[in-house]
Design a protein around this motif. Structure first.
Motif, PDB file in Angstrom:
ATOM      1  N   THR A  32       0.827  -1.203   0.000  1.00 43.27           N
ATOM      2  CA  THR A  32       0.000   0.000   0.000  1.00 43.27           C
ATOM      3  C   THR A  32       0.863   1.255   0.000  1.00 43.27           C
ATOM      4  O   THR A  32       0.624   2.192  -0.776  1.00 43.27           O
ATOM      5  N   ALA A  33       1.879   1.282   0.855  1.00 47.63           N
ATOM      6  CA  ALA A  33       2.755   2.451   0.933  1.00 47.63           C
ATOM      7  C   ALA A  33       3.489   2.696  -0.380  1.00 47.63           C
ATOM      8  O   ALA A  33       3.618   3.845  -0.834  1.00 47.63           O
ATOM      9  N   GLU A  34       3.962   1.632  -1.004  1.00 46.47           N
ATOM     10  CA  GLU A  34       4.679   1.782  -2.275  1.00 46.47           C
ATOM     11  C   GLU A  34       3.765   2.337  -3.359  1.00 46.47           C
ATOM     12  O   GLU A  34       4.156   3.208  -4.138  1.00 46.47           O
ATOM     13  N   GLU A  35       2.534   1.854  -3.395  1.00 49.03           N
ATOM     14  CA  GLU A  35       1.608   2.305  -4.427  1.00 49.03           C
ATOM     15  C   GLU A  35       1.208   3.771  -4.205  1.00 49.03           C
ATOM     16  O   GLU A  35       1.099   4.544  -5.157  1.00 49.03           O
ATOM     17  N   ILE A  36       1.004   4.151  -2.945  1.00 46.65           N
ATOM     18  CA  ILE A  36       0.662   5.542  -2.659  1.00 46.65           C
ATOM     19  C   ILE A  36       1.824   6.459  -3.034  1.00 46.65           C
ATOM     20  O   ILE A  36       1.626   7.519  -3.650  1.00 46.65           O
ATOM     21  N   ALA A  37       3.035   6.057  -2.687  1.00 47.78           N
ATOM     22  CA  ALA A  37       4.202   6.879  -3.007  1.00 47.78           C
ATOM     23  C   ALA A  37       4.335   7.088  -4.515  1.00 47.78           C
ATOM     24  O   ALA A  37       4.677   8.180  -4.980  1.00 47.78           O
ATOM     25  N   ALA A  38       4.044   6.056  -5.290  1.00 48.41           N
ATOM     26  CA  ALA A  38       4.164   6.154  -6.748  1.00 48.41           C
ATOM     27  C   ALA A  38       3.064   7.014  -7.354  1.00 48.41           C
ATOM     28  O   ALA A  38       3.215   7.526  -8.467  1.00 48.41           O
ATOM     29  N   SER A  39       1.958   7.187  -6.642  1.00 47.70           N
ATOM     30  CA  SER A  39       0.814   7.915  -7.201  1.00 47.70           C
ATOM     31  C   SER A  39       0.996   9.427  -7.188  1.00 47.70           C
ATOM     32  O   SER A  39       0.337  10.146  -7.939  1.00 47.70           O
ATOM     33  N   GLY A  40       1.842   9.919  -6.277  1.00 47.61           N
ATOM     34  CA  GLY A  40       2.013  11.359  -6.142  1.00 47.61           C
ATOM     35  C   GLY A  40       0.937  12.027  -5.310  1.00 47.61           C
ATOM     36  O   GLY A  40       0.917  13.245  -5.169  1.00 47.61           O
ATOM     37  N   ILE A  41       0.023  11.250  -4.755  1.00 46.06           N
ATOM     38  CA  ILE A  41      -1.058  11.785  -3.918  1.00 46.06           C
ATOM     39  C   ILE A  41      -0.694  11.567  -2.453  1.00 46.06           C
ATOM     40  O   ILE A  41      -0.301  10.464  -2.071  1.00 46.06           O
ATOM     41  N   PRO A  42      -0.822  12.595  -1.605  1.00 44.05           N
ATOM     42  CA  PRO A  42      -0.570  12.369  -0.180  1.00 44.05           C
ATOM     43  C   PRO A  42      -1.498  11.285   0.365  1.00 44.05           C
ATOM     44  O   PRO A  42      -2.687  11.260   0.037  1.00 44.05           O
ATOM     45  N   GLY A  43      -0.937  10.403   1.185  1.00 44.06           N
ATOM     46  CA  GLY A  43      -1.748   9.319   1.733  1.00 44.06           C
ATOM     47  C   GLY A  43      -1.138   8.769   2.993  1.00 44.06           C
ATOM     48  O   GLY A  43      -0.638   7.635   3.007  1.00 44.06           O
ATOM     49  N   PRO A  44      -1.156   9.542   4.097  1.00 40.98           N
ATOM     50  CA  PRO A  44      -0.582   9.039   5.359  1.00 40.98           C
ATOM     51  C   PRO A  44      -1.281   7.764   5.802  1.00 40.98           C
ATOM     52  O   PRO A  44      -2.481   7.584   5.599  1.00 40.98           O
ATOM     53  N   ILE A  45      -0.513   6.873   6.419  1.00 39.98           N
ATOM     54  CA  ILE A  45      -1.023   5.579   6.872  1.00 39.98           C
ATOM     55  C   ILE A  45      -0.961   5.517   8.387  1.00 39.98           C
ATOM     56  O   ILE A  45       0.074   5.810   8.998  1.00 39.98           O
ATOM     57  N   VAL A  46      -2.079   5.146   8.993  1.00 33.77           N
ATOM     58  CA  VAL A  46      -2.140   4.882  10.433  1.00 33.77           C
ATOM     59  C   VAL A  46      -2.944   3.604  10.616  1.00 33.77           C
ATOM     60  O   VAL A  46      -3.632   3.162   9.702  1.00 33.77           O
ATOM     61  N   GLY A  47      -2.858   3.021  11.800  1.00 42.94           N
ATOM     62  CA  GLY A  47      -3.654   1.811  11.951  1.00 42.94           C
ATOM     63  C   GLY A  47      -3.622   1.187  13.313  1.00 42.94           C
ATOM     64  O   GLY A  47      -2.673   1.370  14.083  1.00 42.94           O
ATOM     65  N   HIS A  48      -4.687   0.423  13.588  1.00 42.97           N
ATOM     66  CA  HIS A  48      -4.779  -0.396  14.796  1.00 42.97           C
ATOM     67  C   HIS A  48      -4.127  -1.741  14.458  1.00 42.97           C
ATOM     68  O   HIS A  48      -4.782  -2.792  14.428  1.00 42.97           O
ATOM     69  N   VAL A  49      -2.846  -1.696  14.196  1.00 44.81           N
ATOM     70  CA  VAL A  49      -2.184  -2.837  13.573  1.00 44.81           C
ATOM     71  C   VAL A  49      -2.099  -4.059  14.473  1.00 44.81           C
ATOM     72  O   VAL A  49      -1.798  -5.154  14.003  1.00 44.81           O
ATOM     73  N   GLY A  50      -2.403  -3.906  15.751  1.00 41.86           N
ATOM     74  CA  GLY A  50      -2.404  -5.063  16.634  1.00 41.86           C
ATOM     75  C   GLY A  50      -3.435  -6.099  16.238  1.00 41.86           C
ATOM     76  O   GLY A  50      -3.292  -7.280  16.561  1.00 41.86           O
ATOM     77  N   ASP A  51      -4.489  -5.665  15.522  1.00 43.65           N
ATOM     78  CA  ASP A  51      -5.451  -6.638  15.002  1.00 43.65           C
ATOM     79  C   ASP A  51      -5.525  -6.603  13.473  1.00 43.65           C
ATOM     80  O   ASP A  51      -6.536  -6.951  12.882  1.00 43.65           O
ATOM     81  N   GLY A  52      -4.435  -6.180  12.838  1.00 45.37           N
ATOM     82  CA  GLY A  52      -4.333  -6.260  11.381  1.00 45.37           C
ATOM     83  C   GLY A  52      -5.091  -5.196  10.623  1.00 45.37           C
ATOM     84  O   GLY A  52      -5.260  -5.293   9.404  1.00 45.37           O
ATOM     85  N   ASN A  53      -5.528  -4.147  11.288  1.00 47.38           N
ATOM     86  CA  ASN A  53      -6.397  -3.121  10.705  1.00 47.38           C
ATOM     87  C   ASN A  53      -5.608  -1.825  10.489  1.00 47.38           C
ATOM     88  O   ASN A  53      -4.991  -1.320  11.421  1.00 47.38           O
ATOM     89  N   PHE A  54      -5.621  -1.305   9.271  1.00 48.01           N
ATOM     90  CA  PHE A  54      -4.957  -0.018   9.055  1.00 48.01           C
ATOM     91  C   PHE A  54      -5.705   0.808   8.016  1.00 48.01           C
ATOM     92  O   PHE A  54      -6.545   0.313   7.274  1.00 48.01           O
ATOM     93  N   HIS A  55      -5.362   2.113   8.001  1.00 50.01           N
ATOM     94  CA  HIS A  55      -6.045   3.080   7.151  1.00 50.01           C
ATOM     95  C   HIS A  55      -5.025   3.936   6.402  1.00 50.01           C
ATOM     96  O   HIS A  55      -3.984   4.292   6.956  1.00 50.01           O
ATOM     97  N   ALA A  56      -5.362   4.290   5.178  1.00 52.60           N
ATOM     98  CA  ALA A  56      -4.650   5.338   4.459  1.00 52.60           C
ATOM     99  C   ALA A  56      -5.648   6.459   4.224  1.00 52.60           C
ATOM    100  O   ALA A  56      -6.783   6.217   3.791  1.00 52.60           O
ATOM    101  N   LEU A  57      -5.259   7.689   4.527  1.00 58.12           N
ATOM    102  CA  LEU A  57      -6.096   8.844   4.249  1.00 58.12           C
ATOM    103  C   LEU A  57      -5.613   9.448   2.943  1.00 58.12           C
ATOM    104  O   LEU A  57      -4.587  10.127   2.892  1.00 58.12           O
ATOM    105  N   LEU A  58      -6.330   9.187   1.865  1.00 53.97           N
ATOM    106  CA  LEU A  58      -5.944   9.654   0.536  1.00 53.97           C
ATOM    107  C   LEU A  58      -6.450  11.073   0.345  1.00 53.97           C
ATOM    108  O   LEU A  58      -7.606  11.382   0.653  1.00 53.97           O
ATOM    109  N   LEU A  59      -5.576  11.959  -0.181  1.00 51.17           N
ATOM    110  CA  LEU A  59      -5.887  13.384  -0.210  1.00 51.17           C
ATOM    111  C   LEU A  59      -5.699  13.974  -1.607  1.00 51.17           C
ATOM    112  O   LEU A  59      -4.780  14.760  -1.856  1.00 51.17           O
ATOM    113  N   PRO A  60      -6.598  13.642  -2.546  1.00 47.35           N
ATOM    114  CA  PRO A  60      -6.527  14.263  -3.871  1.00 47.35           C
ATOM    115  C   PRO A  60      -6.964  15.727  -3.810  1.00 47.35           C
ATOM    116  O   PRO A  60      -7.749  16.120  -2.939  1.00 47.35           O
TER     117      PRO A  60
END
Length: 458
Positions: free
Chosen positions: A354-382
């Protein structure tokens, strides 16, 4: 006189000034924190009792008028919008804590009670309600969307913390599900059926929820990592080692930078883990030491510990404000929230791709997540109004969902389906989605309960 006019006259006679068709009320209830355009209802009702909700349902069902439940309006997939008009049922005046039974560790509440209000009520009991989605959401809305949050890795989601419900069905019938007993083996699990149903099967008018004892000790920390891979692998190793984390959250380097800007912090420009331990004094110390050893093996640096309540609260307020901090950092952009959950063994692969694809897109997309249970979010900002960026952002969100399914996960770990993710339901659930449709048709044959959400053709 139309059927709708007759129905609205009947609701107005029932509620008086608590039923309104004013443009301002309609506009407030036509907006959300999602990227969807405003979709206001035709009217807004403010009931104060289950009996009033039941009467409203009977009137609207008879006239074929949609009913949409409203808690605090914090949902992220357009759950409470009104794409087909209708009546929004705002539960803000059904906000009483009805009963607290410390000896049974349960409480009964109306749906408009927020999680913060409940915990304020519980202060003298030594108990607390643990589910923390970040926003001060209503418990009725949290149940309807099967919410979770930062503490789910230790205490579970709404699914595991709701023992019973009172629900008004489309035809106005009132049913109760579950009991105050810790378990039951009688019949279908109707409580679980309504939790996560997003208001498409009925309107929740009362909840019986589990409470938990306040831990003797709590200790929070934040630490930086050389790279994203090290942080995520530290999470996987921690969970697999059995350390009972109360919270373990991931934020990428972009999010750390937003925290610095919004809160005046001095976090390194690097991915971070934010974590918290609950238990006895000795247990917390042991858990923290074990985690420290694991984290150091994966390149952790600069541990910062927070034991005072105000310091821990400040740390988690920063995490909960990640969404607002990112929007402030990028004015003029229209956010698209994403939410996937994968098996813990696939977490590193999902985050890195996910991080690699966001970086290649040129669109800001910070990633945060409740990763202890496998759950994460990207906030895409076009950029607002940029059709090409909007299209690329939508493609990124779609690829995240497809990736989750490919890795054996789900397209939503906590935000729900609403209007945004119905196209993935058949692939994730197969024939199970058709069974959901059959249940919907049986309980709501006129299709008035929150139409246009969760189920195709609804």
């Amino acid at each position: 006189m139309t059927a709708k006019t007759t129905a609205f006259d009947a609701i107005s006679a029932l509620l008086g000034s608590r039923f309104t068709q004013s443009q301002s009320d309609r506009d407030i209830h036509g907006r959300s924190e999602s990227h969807f355009a405003p979709m206001p209802p035709d009217a807004v009702a403010y009931p104060r009792s289950t009996e009033e909700v039941s009467a409203i349902a009977k009137i609207c069902s008879g006239a074929g008028i949609p009913l949409i439940g409203w808690g605090t309006g914090t949902s992220l997939e357009g759950h409470a919008l009104a794409p087909r008009g209708g009546v929004t049922v705002d539960f803000s005046q059904m906000d009483k804590v009805l009963d607290v039974a410390p000896e049974d560790m349960v409480a009964s509440v109306q749906p408009g009670v927020t999680r913060e209000a409940l915990n304020t009520e519980l202060r003298a009991t030594g108990l607390f309600f643990p589910v923390d989605p970040g926003a001060n959401a209503s418990l009725g809305g949290m149940a309807a969307t099967r919410a979770s949050g930062t503490t789910a890795v230790r205490y579970g989601t709404m699914k595991t913390n709701v023992l019973g419900l009172e629900v008004v069905l489309a035809d106005g019938r009132v049913i109760r599900t579950g009991t105050r007993a810790p378990k039951s083996s009688t019949g279908y699990d109707l409580t679980s059926l309504f939790i996560g149903s997003e208001g498409t099967l009925g309107l929740i008018t009362e909840l019986t929820v589990k409470l938990h004892g306040q831990p003797e000790a709590m200790r929070a920390a934040v630490c930086a990592f050389d790279n994203m891979e090290g942080a995520v692998n530290a999470v996987i190793a921690t969970i697999q080692s059995g350390i009972p984390m109360a919270r373990i959250e991931f934020v990428d380097s972009a999010s750390a930078a937003y925290f610095n800007k919004s809160s005046g912090g001095d976090w390194p420009d690097a991915p971070h883990l934010m974590l918290e331990f609950h238990g006895s004094e000795s247990g917390v110390a042991e858990q923290a030491a074990r985690f420290g050893e694991i984290a150091e093996d994966f390149g952790a640096q600069g541990f910062r510990w927070a034991e005072k309540t105000e310091d821990r609260n400040a740390l988690w307020a920063m995490r909960h404000n990640a969404y607002r901090a990112a929007l402030t950092a990028y004015p003029g952009r229209r956010p698209i929230t994403t939410d996937i959950c994968v098996p813990i063994s696939k977490l590193a692969e999902a985050v890195e791709e996910t991080a690699e694809e966001i970086a290649a897109s040129g669109i800001p997309g910070p990633i945060v997540g409740h990763v202890g249970d496998g759950n994460f979010h990207a906030l895409l900002l076009p950029l607002e109004g940029d059709a090409q960026e909007w299209e690329r952002a939508q493609a990124l969100a779609a690829n995240m969902a497809e990736r989750a399914l490919r890795l054996g996960g789900t397209v939503s770990g906590e935000h729900g389906i609403g209007m945004g993710k119905m196209k993935y339901m058949a692939r994730e659930h197969g024939e199970g989605w058709a069974v959901m449709g059959a249940i919907k048709a049986a309980l709501d044959p006129e299709g008035v309960m929150n139409p246009g959400k969760l189920l195709a053709g609804n």
